[in-house]
Design a protein around this motif. Structure first.
Motif, PDB file in Angstrom:
ATOM      1  N   ILE A   1       0.868  -1.332  -0.043  1.00 50.52           N
ATOM      2  CA  ILE A   1      -0.035  -0.100   0.054  1.00 50.52           C
ATOM      3  C   ILE A   1       0.952   1.281   0.143  1.00 50.52           C
TER       4      ILE A   1
ATOM      5  N   LYS B   1      -4.281  -4.923  -6.054  1.00 48.85           N
ATOM      6  CA  LYS B   1      -5.620  -4.675  -6.589  1.00 48.85           C
ATOM      7  C   LYS B   1      -6.740  -5.619  -5.976  1.00 48.85           C
TER       8      LYS B   1
ATOM      9  N   LEU C   1      -7.299  -4.875  -2.408  1.00 45.17           N
ATOM     10  CA  LEU C   1      -8.453  -3.472  -2.123  1.00 45.17           C
ATOM     11  C   LEU C   1      -9.562  -3.669  -2.638  1.00 45.17           C
ATOM     12  N   SER C   2      -9.790  -4.645  -3.683  1.00 44.86           N
ATOM     13  CA  SER C   2     -11.235  -5.134  -4.059  1.00 44.86           C
ATOM     14  C   SER C   2     -12.046  -5.752  -3.018  1.00 44.86           C
TER      15      SER C   2
ATOM     16  N   PRO D   1     -12.931  -2.427   1.250  1.00 46.16           N
ATOM     17  CA  PRO D   1     -13.089  -0.974   0.715  1.00 46.16           C
ATOM     18  C   PRO D   1     -12.377  -0.112   1.779  1.00 46.16           C
TER      19      PRO D   1
ATOM     20  N   GLU E   1      -8.838   0.219   0.680  1.00 45.27           N
ATOM     21  CA  GLU E   1      -8.910   1.169  -0.590  1.00 45.27           C
ATOM     22  C   GLU E   1      -8.950   2.522  -0.160  1.00 45.27           C
TER      23      GLU E   1
ATOM     24  N   ALA F   1      -5.424   3.206   0.960  1.00 49.71           N
ATOM     25  CA  ALA F   1      -4.559   3.374   0.139  1.00 49.71           C
ATOM     26  C   ALA F   1      -4.898   4.785  -0.691  1.00 49.71           C
ATOM     27  N   GLU F   2      -6.075   5.081  -0.613  1.00 52.28           N
ATOM     28  CA  GLU F   2      -6.149   6.304  -1.438  1.00 52.28           C
ATOM     29  C   GLU F   2      -5.743   7.416  -0.548  1.00 52.28           C
TER      30      GLU F   2
END
Length: 507
Positions: free
Chosen positions: A387, A403, A406-407, A410, A413, A416-417
């Motif tokens: 990450i 990927k 993260l899928s 959430p 995810e 990570a953003e």
């Protein structure tokens, strides 16, 4: 056998000399005497100068010096038994290597001197003092004794020079130094509250800059706690024939060791917080619960039991995962002796203990099932690295794993953003976006990121400056590493005065 020392005989031809007491020039010779001066080595041999000098009578009756000995420039000094070139050479060696190592090197260079003599030379060196502080000042702490006693080093961030060394890391000491040395406009520091308070008190007009490395480190630690809270998402979902049956026959199997450790961890976390939340001191809690102080500190500063578990794994326990395929293959072949398996992976390069290997195999042993061909679950540290790593350092297979992770989650995810936005803000020096980033971090609902955001808000101006200005604490950290080398050379035998001189005066 040839002598290891070269002797030179010389005499002074001076007919007059100035009195060091009153400065009057005298040509009245009172007598003479011989001086033996050690000098720099000649052809790999130590050198001694046998020098005949004169003693003069001072013509001024009121001068407290009745007679005085002449000094030859560049060769003699009052009461010295070494020439200035030799003294300067030994000072450089002593500054670089301290006492015993310097004495060993000096002996090989045919400049014999005892460790104590070299340390005395260091203590006679003039102190490095400055009336004003540098325009851009770097501040950081270093350990005299790790975990117990700390000092503070001050660096001129523009020139890289060491400015001063303070005997502790309290705000009062740094504030007093800043008052005595005005002129600082920018202060680079980590996020230590003591230094921040000292600068606010003594130099309220100075701009405080939080170091970017420490900010990124704080973010990575928060992400690691987020991953630990969602460790169930790390396991890759099984498909088809590899899926586990839904029957409940395994309900009678013994509870895995990992489960018992989790229960114990929750009990300790609850017991520590029952006292810590009431304001009981860490040491008192440690004595009451019969735990180590560091263990109590870890549980007290962890919001959940899972956060406390992050610091419990040793390095060797993380290293054993590299040998998991070999261990699982040998286990399925029938070799279940942890000592034998440990010996096998030691030959492959493993450096951990037998106990670590035994703990690694406990869950397989308790399940009574064959070991999986390969581990299907990311570790917390590997997931955290995926990450937080730079995209250029992540190959295609690892990017695919990230990927998929993260899928499945959430929450990760969102974390990570936040990492991507912070990295862009830090590399492009967009400190003006910090307020918006803090709002997004708080809106994720993840306690580690919310806790980080609260801490950054408390130090908002310094963090904004750290993400905007060019200054960072890189030079300070480099000097802290250099201090560690100086401490090792001293074998823990040097006092603060000697360590301070070595830090400030060495090249």
């Amino acid at each position: 056998m040839a002598s290891e020392t070269v002797f030179f005989s010389a005499r002074s031809s001076t007919r007059q000399a100035a009195c060091p007491g009153c400065g009057t020039v005298s040509d009245r010779v009172h007598g003479g005497y011989r001086r033996r001066l050690a000098d720099l080595a000649v052809a790999g041999r130590s050198a001694v100068i046998d020098l005949l000098v004169r003693r003069f009578v001072c013509p001024v009756a009121s001068c407290p010096r009745g007679t005085f000995a002449e000094q030859i420039a560049g060769l003699t000094e009052p009461f010295a038994r070494r020439t200035p070139p030799l003294r300067q050479a030994l000072e450089k060696v002593a500054l670089a290597l301290a006492g015993r190592p310097a004495a060993r090197l000096a002996k090989h260079l045919s400049l014999p001197a005892s460790p104590n003599s070299l340390l005395r030379l260091l203590r006679r060196l003039p102190d490095k003092t400055s009336g004003t502080a540098p325009r851009v000042l770097g501040v950081d702490d270093f350990a005299f004794k790790k975990g117990h006693v700390y000092g503070t080093i001050l660096i001129d961030m523009e020139s890289g020079d060491r400015v001063d060394v303070l005997p502790d890391r309290t705000s009062e000491t740094l504030a007093a130094w800043l008052r005595e040395h005005p002129g600082t406009e920018v202060v680079c520091r980590d996020r230590a509250s003591a230094y921040a308070e000292a600068v606010r008190t003594a130099s309220p007009g100075a701009v405080q800059v939080a170091d970017r490395f420490h900010l990124w480190k704080n973010l990575c630690e928060a992400v690691e706690k987020c991953v630990a809270q969602h460790r169930k998402c790390l396991a890759e979902p099984t498909t088809g024939a590899t899926a586990e049956p839904t029957v409940t026959e395994a309900d009678d199997t013994p509870q895995p060791v990992a489960g018992r450790r989790a229960i114990k961890r929750r009990e300790r976390h609850a017991a520590v917080h029952a006292l810590y939340d009431k304001g009981v001191q860490i040491q008192v809690i440690a004595d009451t619960l019969h735990l180590d102080r560091k263990t109590v500190t870890r549980y007290a500063h962890a919001a959940t039991p899972e956060e406390a578990s992050l610091a419990t794994g040793s390095r060797s326990y993380g290293q054993v995962h590299a040998y998991t395929p070999h261990l699982h293959r040998r286990w399925n072949e029938g070799c279940t002796d942890a000592a034998r398996l440990h010996a096998e992976i030691v030959e492959l390069g493993y450096r951990g203990s037998k106990r670590t290997v035994r703990r690694h195999l406990q869950e397989i042993r308790a399940s009574g099932k064959p070991a999986p061909d390969k581990p299907q679950e990311l570790t917390v540290r590997k997931a955290t690295w995926l990450i937080t790593a730079h995209p250029d350092k992540v190959d295609e297979s690892k990017a695919l794993k990230l990927k998929q992770l993260l899928s499945r989650c959430p929450e990760l995810e969102a974390a990570a953003e936040c990492v991507r936005e912070f990295a862009q803000m830090m590399t492009e020096r967009q400190g003006s976006k910090l307020d918006g980033w803090l709002a997004r971090a708080e809106s994720t609902g993840m306690k580690p990121l919310q806790s980080l955001a609260r801490g950054l808000r408390q130090d908002f101006d310094a963090v904004t400056a750290g993400l905007t200005l060019e200054w960072s604490s890189g030079r300070v950290e480099g000097n802290v590493n250099r201090v560690k080398r100086i401490k090792r050379d001293g074998y823990g035998r040097a006092g603060f005065d000697l360590l301070r001189r070595q830090i400030l005066l060495a090249d």
